[in-house]
Scaffold this active site. Structure first.
Site, short mmCIF file in Angstrom:
data_model
loop_
_atom_site.label_atom_id
_atom_site.label_comp_id
_atom_site.label_asym_id
_atom_site.label_seq_id
_atom_site.Cartn_x
_atom_site.Cartn_y
_atom_site.Cartn_z
N CYS A 2 -1.92 0.50 -7.22
CA CYS A 2 -2.11 0.55 -8.67
C CYS A 2 -3.46 -0.04 -9.07
CB CYS A 2 -1.03 -0.27 -9.36
SG CYS A 2 0.62 0.22 -8.90
N ARG A 27 -8.46 4.38 -5.21
CA ARG A 27 -7.39 3.57 -4.63
C ARG A 27 -6.11 4.38 -4.42
NH1 ARG A 27 -8.36 -2.07 -6.79
NH2 ARG A 27 -6.15 -2.39 -7.00
N TRP A 74 0.86 3.55 -8.45
CA TRP A 74 1.14 3.95 -7.06
C TRP A 74 2.58 3.50 -6.87
CZ3 TRP A 74 -1.66 5.82 -2.73
CH2 TRP A 74 -1.20 5.47 -1.47
N ASN A 98 0.43 -4.75 -11.65
CA ASN A 98 0.22 -4.40 -10.23
C ASN A 98 1.00 -5.41 -9.42
OD1 ASN A 98 -1.60 -2.51 -10.95
ND2 ASN A 98 -3.38 -3.51 -10.00
N GLY A 99 1.59 -4.97 -8.32
CA GLY A 99 2.31 -5.90 -7.45
C GLY A 99 3.79 -5.58 -7.40
N GLU A 472 -3.10 3.55 21.19
CA GLU A 472 -3.76 3.47 19.88
C GLU A 472 -5.18 2.93 20.02
OE1 GLU A 472 -3.45 4.63 17.07
OE2 GLU A 472 -4.50 3.33 15.68
N LYS A 476 -8.45 4.96 18.75
CA LYS A 476 -9.38 4.39 17.76
C LYS A 476 -10.81 4.51 18.26
CE LYS A 476 -7.81 4.13 15.00
NZ LYS A 476 -6.69 4.58 14.37
N GLU A 479 -12.01 8.28 18.43
CA GLU A 479 -12.19 9.03 17.18
C GLU A 479 -13.37 8.55 16.35
OE1 GLU A 479 -8.89 9.19 14.42
OE2 GLU A 479 -8.40 7.08 14.73
N HIS A 495 -2.37 6.31 41.52
CA HIS A 495 -1.81 7.63 41.81
C HIS A 495 -2.75 8.75 41.38
CE1 HIS A 495 1.97 5.97 43.17
NE2 HIS A 495 1.87 5.10 42.17
N LYS A 594 -8.71 13.10 6.86
CA LYS A 594 -7.78 12.00 6.63
C LYS A 594 -6.34 12.50 6.65
CE LYS A 594 -6.50 7.85 5.80
NZ LYS A 594 -6.46 7.01 7.02
O1 M6R Z 1 -1.04 10.64 7.61
P1 M6R Z 1 -0.36 10.60 8.93
O2 M6R Z 1 0.08 9.22 9.31
O3 M6R Z 1 0.79 11.58 9.03
O4 M6R Z 1 -1.46 11.06 9.97
C1 M6R Z 1 -1.16 11.20 11.31
C2 M6R Z 1 -2.43 11.36 12.11
O5 M6R Z 1 -3.16 12.49 11.69
C3 M6R Z 1 -3.33 10.12 12.01
O6 M6R Z 1 -2.67 8.97 12.43
C4 M6R Z 1 -4.60 10.32 12.86
O7 M6R Z 1 -4.27 10.30 14.21
C5 M6R Z 1 -5.63 9.27 12.50
N1 M6R Z 1 -6.93 9.85 12.52
C6 M6R Z 1 -5.64 8.11 13.41
O8 M6R Z 1 -6.62 7.19 13.08
#
Ligand code: M6R
Length: 599
Positions: A2, A27, A74, A98-99, A472, A476, A479, A495, A594
């Site tokens: 929010c 936001r 939100w 907000n909150g 993960e 990170k 990407e 292996h 995104k």
């Molecule tokens: O919005 P979502 O959590 O459904 O997105 C899933 C993936 O597309 C997302 O986690 C993607 O792997 C990101 N780029 C990771 O940083």
């Protein structure tokens, strides 16, 4: 998340409010509204969706209003609609909030007993009634509300019987007052005030602020407070990033407060609250997601399988793009959990729809409240991470892991696999999580990044939950820095993948899993003896004797239910620092979106 804007001055207030709300759009929000007043009355105008919808309604509006409050919502309590959208009013009180007020149900009941009724499902409307219910001065009414409310709030309030005055107060949610010439502002974000003024004051918890066009008076329990007027030196873009260089950095830094937010939401009276879904009645649970959310799902499965499963529940985790094309034989005790930050990921949504169509119970762990997944799932566990702007998820993943851990803990407690004593300890650790995390935010990761940024391949190894965190960590890094990186279960290295190790190939070994730490260490040494440069992320109790390690990051050892949350932080920072050194566009990596709304 929010956003709030308030104005009192000589300008046409609708213009100022709409402009302010637009600068808060980044936001994320699902609806917006304003309350404005002139000498005669207060008018409230709201609309669902984009601010342009609100603007449309205000097009032919009377321009004589010069004071008002505005809000982008939100949703956290109650669905996305005009009724639940702010501002809210009760008799003499109109406000934006907000909150989250944790004890709003309790307060609502008390207020109903004395005759208040409610139009909305929000916690915010309860605050308006609470303030209205106090018979005494306005200042005392606001202090009374501060004493009664548990949770977080940034509030801007107008009273019907007091013209030309706004009141504001806050706790655990940002709010500043912008100081202008014959006009003043109040906003949850400095970006709102920058087009008008650079002067502002911070509001501290426990303070009550009275704002007119010529005065800003701040009171605390000792009376009038002498506040320091600060000057904002940020550009508009910097302001949106809260002064951080990138959204990703800002969002990582929000992880600490996210713990507190999630604690307040999901722990009630030192117990797991009803807001944590109880999955104990199911015997077959499929967790479906993509990317980082899929890796978070794997942490959830690991915790359930390893620590709380009595054999009566089977957890299956799948990537959404695969799951949607498989055959599924659901029973009446089946549950499909979808995990998604954006709530719009096409494959995840398709799985949700498929499960809904087949009549199975569905639960979404989702961040964006107005998203399709949030709307279509039968049950929702909100991630409460606030908008995530950087393409690479950080706080989103963090929240997903924490929420899945809470589901696992509650399941274990209900099934008797976690005793009262263990539950109390887990809740205590949750309460202290921020203090375990904080030192990890203070490490200088640039030293490691300097050694890594020029490499072509980087490998992660780990066992058990350490391997899952490695998934993960590796994603990170690849990407945002475009370095090829992979992760292997440490025992699998010999292996096949060990053939990839050349002189100086960086191998990052994650060792925080107590039971298998010696074995993990041996695997790391195997890689080192083939020439690898060895980097360790290890808990304090991992003894590295006289080993020659390139760099080591120590993490506190805490319960496995929270350990993955600590372990991922250094890797988010390392990926960030490496990407910066390589000159990559940290917040918008190439080829990525995104929210992946196509198959
Ligand atoms: O919005 P979502 O959590 O459904 O997105 C899933 C993936 O597309 C997302 O986690 C993607 O792997 C990101 N780029 C990771 O940083």
């Amino acid at each position: 998340m929010c956003g709030i804007v308030g104005y009192v001055g000589n300008k046409n207030v609708t213009d100022v409010l709409v402009h302010g709300l637009k600068s808060l759009e980044y936001r994320g929000y699902d609806s917006a509204g304003i309350a404005i007043r002139n000498d005669e009355d207060i008018k409230i105008i709201k609309s669902v969706g984009k601010i342009t919808n609100l603007e449309e309604k205000l097009k032919d509006f009377d321009k004589s209003y010069t004071m008002g409050i505005g809000h982008t919502r939100w949703a956290t309590h109650g669905e996305v609609n005009e009724v639940n959208c702010h501002p809210h009013f009760t008799n003499n009180v109109v406000l934006v909030h907000n909150g989250i007020i944790e004890n709003y149900r309790e307060l609502k009941k008390e207020l109903e007993v004395i005759g208040y009724s409610f139009l909305t499902n929000t916690d915010s409307e309860v605050i308006a009634a609470l303030i209205d219910s106090y018979k005494g001065s306005k200042y005392d009414a606001l202090v009374y509300a501060q004493m009664k409310m548990r949770g977080s709030y940034a509030l801007v309030i107008m009273f019907d019987d007091e013209k030309n005055t706004l009141y504001a107060m806050r706790k655990d949610s940002p709010l500043i007052v912008g100081i202008g010439k014959n006009e003043n502002f109040v906003a949850s974000d400095i970006s709102v005030i920058l087009p008008y003024t650079k002067k502002y004051i911070d509001i501290e918890e426990g303070e009550v602020v009275k704002i007119t066009k010529n005065d800003v008076l701040v009171y605390d329990e000792d009376g009038l407070v002498d506040k320091k007027v600060k000057t904002a030196l940020w550009s508009l873009e910097d302001a949106k990033k809260g002064g951080f260089e990138h959204f990703m950095l800002k969002e990582m830094n929000e992880e600490k407060d996210l713990c507190t937010k999630l604690f307040n939401k999901f722990i009630e009276d030192e117990n797991y609250s009803d807001d944590i879904p109880d999955i104990s009645k199911y015997n077959n649970v499929d967790i479906v997601a993509c990317g980082s959310a899929f890796y978070a799902a794997n942490v959830g499965k690991y915790l359930i399988d390893s620590y709380v499963c009595d054999g009566s529940i089977h957890i299956n985790v799948d990537v959404a793009s695969e799951y949607r094309y498989k055959k599924h034989f659901y029973g009446d005790k089946s549950l499909v959990i979808v995990v998604s930050q954006s709530g719009e990921t096409a494959d995840t949504l398709a799985c949700l729809r498929m499960a809904n169509n087949l009549g199975v119970d569905t639960l979404a762990i989702v961040n964006v409240p107005s998203s399709t997944i949030a709307k279509e799932a039968k049950m929702v566990m909100p991630m409460l991470a606030g908008p995530e702007i950087a393409v690479a998820t950080t706080k989103g993943y963090f929240s997903q892991v924490l929420e899945l851990s809470l589901i696992a803990q509650k399941l274990g407690y209900i099934k008797g696999m976690i005793s009262d004593e263990e539950k109390n300890l887990l809740i205590e650790t949750f309460e202290n999580l921020k203090s375990y995390l904080t030192p990890l935010f203070e490490i200088d990761y640039s030293k490691i990044a300097n050694k890594l940024w020029s490499k072509e391949h980087i490998y992660f190894i780990g066992r058990g939950i350490d391997y899952i965190v490695g998934l993960e960590a590796s994603l990170k890094l690849k990407e945002i820095s475009y370095i090829h990186s992979d992760v292997y279960q440490a025992g699998e290295l010999k292996h096949g993948p060990i053939a990839l190790i050349d002189k100086s190939t960086p191998v990052i070994s994650i060792i925080t899993n107590d039971e298998i730490k010696e074995k993990s260490l041996s695997n790391a040494i195997e890689a080192q003896s083939r020439g690898a440069s060895l980097y360790l992320l290890a808990s304090e109790n991992v003894d590295i004797d006289n080993l020659k390690i390139d760099e080591i990051i120590r993490v506190p050892r805490i319960s496995e239910f929270y350990q993955p949350l600590l372990n991922i932080i250094p890797f988010q920072f390392i990926a960030y620092e490496v990407a910066k050194l390589k000159g990559c566009d940290v917040d918008k990596p190439k080829n990525l979106a995104k929210s992946v709304t196509v198959e």
